[in-house]
Design an enzyme around this catalytic site. Structure first.
Site: not given
Length: 368
Positions: A201, A237, A239, A247, A282
């Site tokens: 998908s 930052h 992420s 993560s 992480d």
């Protein structure tokens, strides 16, 4: 009774004619006793009247009448909104020659150091691009295996060809009058999209979010034939906005040094990681692969743009390199864009994964 003929009718002068007549009388009065001087004054008035600019024409009249005089230059006959030029300087023959302003440098244009730049405005930052096809010789499926195991489903095969795009912009929140100091906020988002993978998908494999806050300064120091025109200090930052076990995030304090010479610029960015212990869960070893800084060279040639980036950690022997090429504008602002990458950290999900990638697409801008 016969009405008076119109030939004897007395017509009163219009009010605006009075003002012009008084002005002419005041200007011609000093030369009234000398017809030759009066003729010269009349010619001077005609010269003043031929000037298109209201401000310059008024200054011409002021000089003839002995009123406050405004300095005239070659540009006095131009509209007030005409582009400014550099101060005129005498040539070898003693004549005044006006030179055009120098074109802002690569760094000056990118960071708005030109005093005439918009003080508070939004501009493009890192490259804004869309790679229609980005091929990797080693797709990274490893981070997703724990998820498939927890869901008790078979591992889903990822395509080695995917789309990749990035949006990036910055805006200046504060600047000095000369634009030499400024405070910037920026945002960059990069996504890797399995758009051709219908079997699963067409998901987004990873998206990286990167807000920044920077203090920018233009040293304007020359050395060894180069101009040191950029010194930035900023908080960064980055992420991927995912939860464990995929993560990825880290925070950095980044200092940027930028030097340039003509169509060549070099940007050096050392950084220090600022994450706390909780976020280290992480990707605690990210600096082993991403290192403590990077260096990027930019070169412009006939509206083509080339860049070469390198980073790494000498103590671990791990790093990466990126080579890009951007053509001149082909359709409106769009340019053809080619990107090659080798090593670790092509994205946060791949920070500890070595691969070689190449992608082709379109771009709006280069970083410089």
């Amino acid at each position: 009774m016969t009405r008076p003929s119109n030939d004897h009718r007395v017509c009163a002068p219009r009010p605006e004619t009075w003002g012009l007549g008084l002005l002419l009388f005041a200007m011609l009065a000093p030369w009234a006793g000398n017809p030759a001087q009066a003729a010269i004054a009349t010619t001077a008035l005609a010269d003043c009247a031929a000037i298109l600019s209201d401000q310059a024409r008024l200054a011409c009249y002021d000089r003839l009448s002995g009123g406050p005089a405004a300095p005239m230059s070659v540009t006095d006959s131009q509209p007030v909104s005409a582009p400014l030029s550099a101060a005129a300087a005498p040539d070898a023959g003693g004549r005044r020659v006006t030179e055009p302003l120098r074109e802002p440098s690569l760094i000056d244009k990118a960071w708005g150091f030109d005093p005439d730049s918009v003080r508070y405005g939004i501009s493009l930052y890192q490259r804004n691009y869309l790679l229609f096809a980005n091929y990797t010789d080693r797709i990274n499926e490893h981070p997703f295996t724990p998820i498939f195991n927890a869901l008790e489903v078979e591992d889903q095969a990822l395509d080695s060809i995917e789309a990749r795009f990035q949006i990036s912009f910055k805006f200046r929140m504060w600047a000095t009058e000369d634009r030499r100091w400024g405070v910037w906020a920026a945002y960059t988002q990069m996504s890797q999209w399995q758009v051709y993978n219908d079997a699963i998908s067409s998901p987004f494999r990873d998206t990286n979010y990167m807000p920044e806050l920077m203090l920018s300064y233009r040293p304007g120091i020359q050395f060894a034939g180069f101009d040191w025109n950029l010194l930035n200090i900023g908080y960064n930052h980055q992420s991927n906005g995912r939860s464990d076990p995929i993560s990825r995030s880290w925070d950095r304090l980044i200092v940027s040094f930028g030097i340039e010479r003509g169509d060549f610029a070099l940007i050096l960015r050392p950084w220090i990681r600022l994450d706390d212990e909780d976020s280290d869960d992480d990707n605690p070893d990210i600096t082993d692969y991403m290192g403590y800084g990077d260096i990027t060279a930019y070169f412009k040639w006939r509206d083509h743009s080339f860049s070469l980036m390198g980073r790494g950690n000498p103590s671990t022997g791990k790093g990466s390199a990126e080579l890009t090429w951007m053509t001149p504008k082909l359709l409106g602002p769009l340019r053809f864009y080619l990107r090659g990458f080798t090593g670790y950290g092509d994205s946060l999900i791949d920070y500890n994964w070595r691969q070689n990638t190449i992608g082709a697409g379109i771009a709006l801008n280069d970083s410089l």
